[in-house]
Design a protein around this motif. Structure first.
Motif, mmCIF file in Angstrom:
data_model
loop_
_atom_site.group_PDB
_atom_site.id
_atom_site.type_symbol
_atom_site.label_atom_id
_atom_site.label_comp_id
_atom_site.label_asym_id
_atom_site.label_seq_id
_atom_site.Cartn_x
_atom_site.Cartn_y
_atom_site.Cartn_z
ATOM 1 N N GLN A 136 -38.118 -20.136 -60.702
ATOM 2 C CA GLN A 136 -38.711 -21.202 -61.417
ATOM 3 C C GLN A 136 -40.133 -21.574 -60.850
ATOM 4 O O GLN A 136 -40.372 -21.090 -59.589
ATOM 5 N N SER A 137 -40.914 -22.113 -61.824
ATOM 6 C CA SER A 137 -42.376 -22.528 -61.612
ATOM 7 C C SER A 137 -42.419 -23.971 -62.057
ATOM 8 O O SER A 137 -42.641 -23.902 -63.432
ATOM 9 N N GLY A 138 -42.257 -24.911 -61.466
ATOM 10 C CA GLY A 138 -42.036 -26.375 -61.992
ATOM 11 C C GLY A 138 -40.747 -26.421 -62.771
ATOM 12 O O GLY A 138 -39.700 -26.165 -62.426
ATOM 13 N N ASN A 139 -41.013 -26.688 -64.204
ATOM 14 C CA ASN A 139 -39.906 -26.690 -65.117
ATOM 15 C C ASN A 139 -39.768 -25.467 -66.047
ATOM 16 O O ASN A 139 -38.974 -25.323 -66.937
ATOM 17 N N GLN A 140 -40.612 -24.446 -65.695
ATOM 18 C CA GLN A 140 -40.584 -23.169 -66.426
ATOM 19 C C GLN A 140 -39.753 -22.137 -65.584
ATOM 20 O O GLN A 140 -39.764 -21.889 -64.302
ATOM 21 N N ILE A 141 -38.882 -21.302 -66.178
ATOM 22 C CA ILE A 141 -37.997 -20.364 -65.771
ATOM 23 C C ILE A 141 -38.959 -19.126 -66.119
ATOM 24 O O ILE A 141 -38.916 -18.846 -67.122
ATOM 25 N N LYS A 142 -39.082 -18.414 -64.970
ATOM 26 C CA LYS A 142 -39.870 -17.360 -65.054
ATOM 27 C C LYS A 142 -39.022 -15.976 -64.678
ATOM 28 O O LYS A 142 -39.559 -14.865 -64.949
ATOM 29 N N GLY A 143 -37.787 -16.081 -64.329
ATOM 30 C CA GLY A 143 -37.011 -14.845 -64.179
ATOM 31 C C GLY A 143 -35.542 -15.252 -64.054
ATOM 32 O O GLY A 143 -35.149 -16.451 -63.663
ATOM 33 N N ALA A 144 -34.626 -14.440 -64.849
ATOM 34 C CA ALA A 144 -33.163 -14.884 -65.202
ATOM 35 C C ALA A 144 -32.518 -14.587 -63.867
ATOM 36 O O ALA A 144 -32.902 -13.580 -62.971
ATOM 37 N N PRO A 145 -31.437 -15.104 -63.738
ATOM 38 C CA PRO A 145 -30.508 -14.918 -62.558
ATOM 39 C C PRO A 145 -29.735 -13.566 -62.615
ATOM 40 O O PRO A 145 -29.928 -12.923 -63.663
ATOM 41 N N PHE A 146 -29.441 -12.929 -61.537
ATOM 42 C CA PHE A 146 -28.866 -11.538 -61.365
ATOM 43 C C PHE A 146 -28.060 -11.376 -60.321
ATOM 44 O O PHE A 146 -28.436 -12.013 -59.385
#
Length: 293
Positions: A136-146
């Motif tokens: 995450q970057s602030g409220n933005q999700i930049k990468g999915a969990p895995f």
């Protein structure tokens, strides 16, 4: 005076226990440790107290080695070691996401002395499990969990043989590995310390190394000389690759008003070859003098 922007602060706490127990004629070495690393990177000129990055990494390590009594020139040992990690982010950005990691490995080692010939070898099996949360970057999700797992065998066989007086030949063949780190798997963001934008790749495989090395050592009372060469072949060698845009120029990404060069973790086959020459001078009776190069 007030610190300039950007800057970093690092706090590291560590507790370690190093123990050795006699079990009859055998010996058990047991090591346990706990560490906490807090890394803060501040880079906002308008808000100097804002933590751009704030990573709190806690690590537990363990190691147990059982050494058996020598019998007829044989030395045997077996053991296990590994670690458990938990990383949490509290900064405005995340370079690597929150994650949990568990490592475990077990090995067997043996050594045999036959007249003046020393033979040694061992095998090892390792397992790594990683559970990575969303980046995450602030409220933005930049990468999915895995989640991902890595398993590998490694081992080595070596010998040391005196050829003539004061000259010894050493040969070794080994297979080794390195599982990808969390930053190599999951990073996606600006790294203030390296001044670049980094992309990880969750599909990276373990590095596998096959190495042959040989050494010739000449030892005298006042000096020694060692000449060693090696050939090392890597499968899936992990490295930084600078990205290019559609025009063939360096790919640049604007982050917080600054333009950063973009890099992607990649891997490919690699061969390393090398030669090393070392000498050690320790003349007597000048015991205070020692020259190593």
């Amino acid at each position: 005076t007030e610190a300039q922007i950007p800057y970093q602060t690092i706090a590291h706490y560590k507790i370690a226990s190093d123990n050795s127990f006699k079990l009859g004629e055998n010996k058990l070495n047991l090591n346990l440790g706990w560490q906490q690393n807090k890394r803060e990177e501040l880079g906002n000129i308008e808000n100097p107290n804002e933590r751009a990055l704030y990573m709190d990494l806690q690590t537990i390590t363990y190691s147990a080695q059982l050494h058996f009594k020598e019998k007829q020139g044989w030395h045997h040992a077996l053991g296990c070691n590994g670690m458990s990690q938990i990383n949490n982010n509290f900064g405005a950005q995340q370079l690597v996401p929150n994650y949990q990691l568990f490592d475990a490995g077990a090995f067997v080692y043996t050594k045999k002395e036959i007249n003046h010939l020393n033979l040694s070898g061992g095998v090892r099996y390792d397992l790594r499990n990683v559970n990575v949360k969303s980046l995450q970057s602030g409220n933005q999700i930049k990468g999915a969990p895995f989640t991902n797992s890595f398993t590998n065998f490694s081992g080595s066989v070596g010998m040391a043989l005196p050829i003539i007086k004061n000259i010894q030949l050493k040969l070794n063949i080994a297979r080794a590995f390195r599982a990808p780190s969390i930053s190599e798997l999951a990073s996606n963001g600006a790294h203030e310390g390296t001044i670049r934008y980094e992309y990880g790749d969750k599909h990276l495989k373990s590095e596998i190394s096959n190495q042959f090395d040989a050494a010739l050592e000449w030892t005298r009372e006042h000096f020694s000389i060692n000449i060693a060469g090696y050939v090392n072949q890597f499968d899936n060698f992990i490295f930084y690759k600078k990205l290019q845009n559609i025009t063939g120029q360096d790919s640049m990404i604007q982050e917080n008003g600054s333009w950063l060069t973009a890099f992607q973790f990649d891997q490919q086959k690699t061969n390393l070859r090398g030669l090393e020459i070392t000498f050690d001078i320790h003349p007597h009776p000048l015991d205070w003098l020692r020259i190593e190069n």
